[in-house]
Design a protein around this motif. Sequence first.
Motif, PDB file in Angstrom:
ATOM      1  N   VAL A  28      36.800  30.776  -2.566  1.00 36.66           N
ATOM      2  CA  VAL A  28      37.082  31.089  -1.157  1.00 36.66           C
ATOM      3  C   VAL A  28      35.764  31.436  -0.469  1.00 36.66           C
ATOM      4  N   PRO A  29      35.360  30.695   0.552  1.00 35.75           N
ATOM      5  CA  PRO A  29      34.050  30.937   1.175  1.00 35.75           C
ATOM      6  C   PRO A  29      34.049  32.174   2.072  1.00 35.75           C
ATOM      7  N   GLY A  30      32.992  32.961   1.960  1.00 43.36           N
ATOM      8  CA  GLY A  30      32.764  34.074   2.870  1.00 43.36           C
ATOM      9  C   GLY A  30      33.802  35.170   2.841  1.00 43.36           C
ATOM     10  N   ASN A  31      34.493  35.344   1.729  1.00 46.94           N
ATOM     11  CA  ASN A  31      35.525  36.377   1.641  1.00 46.94           C
ATOM     12  C   ASN A  31      35.162  37.337   0.512  1.00 46.94           C
ATOM     13  N   ALA A  32      34.697  38.521   0.884  1.00 47.42           N
ATOM     14  CA  ALA A  32      34.226  39.493  -0.110  1.00 47.42           C
ATOM     15  C   ALA A  32      35.351  39.962  -1.023  1.00 47.42           C
ATOM     16  N   ILE A  33      36.553  40.126  -0.465  1.00 46.09           N
ATOM     17  CA  ILE A  33      37.679  40.590  -1.281  1.00 46.09           C
ATOM     18  C   ILE A  33      38.048  39.534  -2.317  1.00 46.09           C
ATOM     19  N   ALA A  34      38.030  38.271  -1.915  1.00 47.56           N
ATOM     20  CA  ALA A  34      38.346  37.197  -2.862  1.00 47.56           C
ATOM     21  C   ALA A  34      37.305  37.141  -3.980  1.00 47.56           C
ATOM     22  N   ALA A  35      36.030  37.274  -3.626  1.00 53.19           N
ATOM     23  CA  ALA A  35      34.971  37.248  -4.641  1.00 53.19           C
ATOM     24  C   ALA A  35      35.111  38.423  -5.606  1.00 53.19           C
ATOM     25  N   GLU A  36      35.404  39.595  -5.052  1.00 52.72           N
ATOM     26  CA  GLU A  36      35.599  40.775  -5.899  1.00 52.72           C
ATOM     27  C   GLU A  36      36.808  40.588  -6.812  1.00 52.72           C
ATOM     28  N   THR A  37      37.868  39.994  -6.273  1.00 47.23           N
ATOM     29  CA  THR A  37      39.076  39.771  -7.067  1.00 47.23           C
ATOM     30  C   THR A  37      38.803  38.816  -8.222  1.00 47.23           C
ATOM     31  N   ALA A  38      38.016  37.775  -7.981  1.00 46.10           N
ATOM     32  CA  ALA A  38      37.674  36.835  -9.053  1.00 46.10           C
ATOM     33  C   ALA A  38      36.988  37.559 -10.206  1.00 46.10           C
ATOM     34  N   THR A  39      36.031  38.418  -9.863  1.00 45.06           N
ATOM     35  CA  THR A  39      35.319  39.186 -10.894  1.00 45.06           C
ATOM     36  C   THR A  39      36.265  40.131 -11.623  1.00 45.06           C
ATOM     37  N   ASN A  40      37.131  40.797 -10.865  1.00 49.26           N
ATOM     38  CA  ASN A  40      38.049  41.767 -11.467  1.00 49.26           C
ATOM     39  C   ASN A  40      39.088  41.095 -12.362  1.00 49.26           C
ATOM     40  N   ILE A  41      39.494  39.883 -12.001  1.00 50.95           N
ATOM     41  CA  ILE A  41      40.441  39.153 -12.847  1.00 50.95           C
ATOM     42  C   ILE A  41      39.795  38.819 -14.188  1.00 50.95           C
ATOM     43  N   ASP A  42      38.560  38.323 -14.146  1.00 48.37           N
ATOM     44  CA  ASP A  42      37.848  38.017 -15.394  1.00 48.37           C
ATOM     45  C   ASP A  42      37.664  39.263 -16.248  1.00 48.37           C
ATOM     46  N   THR A  43      37.345  40.377 -15.589  1.00 46.48           N
ATOM     47  CA  THR A  43      37.165  41.638 -16.316  1.00 46.48           C
ATOM     48  C   THR A  43      38.458  42.066 -16.990  1.00 46.48           C
ATOM     49  N   LEU A  44      39.565  41.981 -16.253  1.00 47.45           N
ATOM     50  CA  LEU A  44      40.856  42.353 -16.823  1.00 47.45           C
ATOM     51  C   LEU A  44      41.192  41.484 -18.028  1.00 47.45           C
ATOM     52  N   ALA A  45      41.016  40.177 -17.891  1.00 49.75           N
ATOM     53  CA  ALA A  45      41.337  39.266 -18.994  1.00 49.75           C
ATOM     54  C   ALA A  45      40.527  39.609 -20.240  1.00 49.75           C
ATOM     55  N   SER A  46      39.247  39.887 -20.055  1.00 51.40           N
ATOM     56  CA  SER A  46      38.389  40.234 -21.187  1.00 51.40           C
ATOM     57  C   SER A  46      38.824  41.541 -21.838  1.00 51.40           C
ATOM     58  N   HIS A  47      39.162  42.539 -21.017  1.00 49.76           N
ATOM     59  CA  HIS A  47      39.571  43.838 -21.559  1.00 49.76           C
ATOM     60  C   HIS A  47      40.906  43.745 -22.296  1.00 49.76           C
TER      61      HIS A  47
END
Length: 344
Positions: free
Chosen positions: A205-224
Amino acid sequence: MHHLSVTDDSWTGPAIEALASSNVYVSTDVPGYEDLQASLAQTVPADGSIAVVVLPDEAASADQYTFYLLEKLTKGADQQTVILAIGDDLMGDSTALGRDAVLTIANQNEGAGMPTGLVETVQDVKADLPAGGGPGGTDSGGADVLMPVIIGGVVLVAAVGTTVGLIARRRRKPAASRKSADPVPPGIRLRVNRLRELAPSYAAVPGNAIAAETATNIDTLASHVEQLFIRLDAKAGEDQSVIAEAEYSDKLARLVAALDRDYLLDLLTRPDLWDAPDERVDEVREALTAVTTQIVDNIKQVNARKGLLFQVSLDSLIGRSELRDWERQFRKSSGEPQQGDGSP
């Protein structure tokens, strides 16, 4: 050699510098560090495939998040595999085997304590690495040169390039079994895979800080989530793993429904088509953070050999009827039996 800033901790800098010319670094703050350094130098392959770093318990305070120090060492070292001991806590990462494989080995050996568990971890990882990276024969015409090393009164007999310790080896699963048996239960694995499928959609998603943060948080959750069940499999009884599966089967299914493209992603890209979009977005973000935090707490409880505690409720998501419908669809598409959720 990679160059990495180490201004935020006092532990990785000396280790990375030492690994430029050696495969072993033992902090001088570790009791008996000289003997341990000598023993590990005989255990670790001389071909530069494995690096071992040993830090004292207090280094754990520099871990800003799970595996923070390990990631810095892995990025800063040339060796393809890094095994890290912080006190009695063993961990590792490898470009050849993958982090999960090394962590599984480390967790299985961790119960033996130091230095036994660390020596066994190095030996087991070395055995699983692709063949052909080790040093050639010795000047003894192929015979191993035995070298005694004393650690805290325990004599280790070390061969050049291979430690044959007078440390009783505990029984463990064969390498083939470890690689084929997934410690993550099938239902949880389905949810983790789905989370990983969703993350790139948010990152795109271009230019959307919440979407970018969510992508990172999803990867973090999956790893944990994976780490929780890997560690439960290695350190806890089967009942604890079953309890965790029951707890997170529902919660992850609800999160998958909330994070799906038809809900949160649509809320972020087309908020004009929803009622109370900001409220809905906040609900999902808070739920994602809460579940991730609880899983990290559970991992710490497993490491400390404590029972699992669950305190997170996703009441705000349960109240959304559309999410209940999507959760049912997820269960149906994955072949799982439908469960009552209290809805009419």
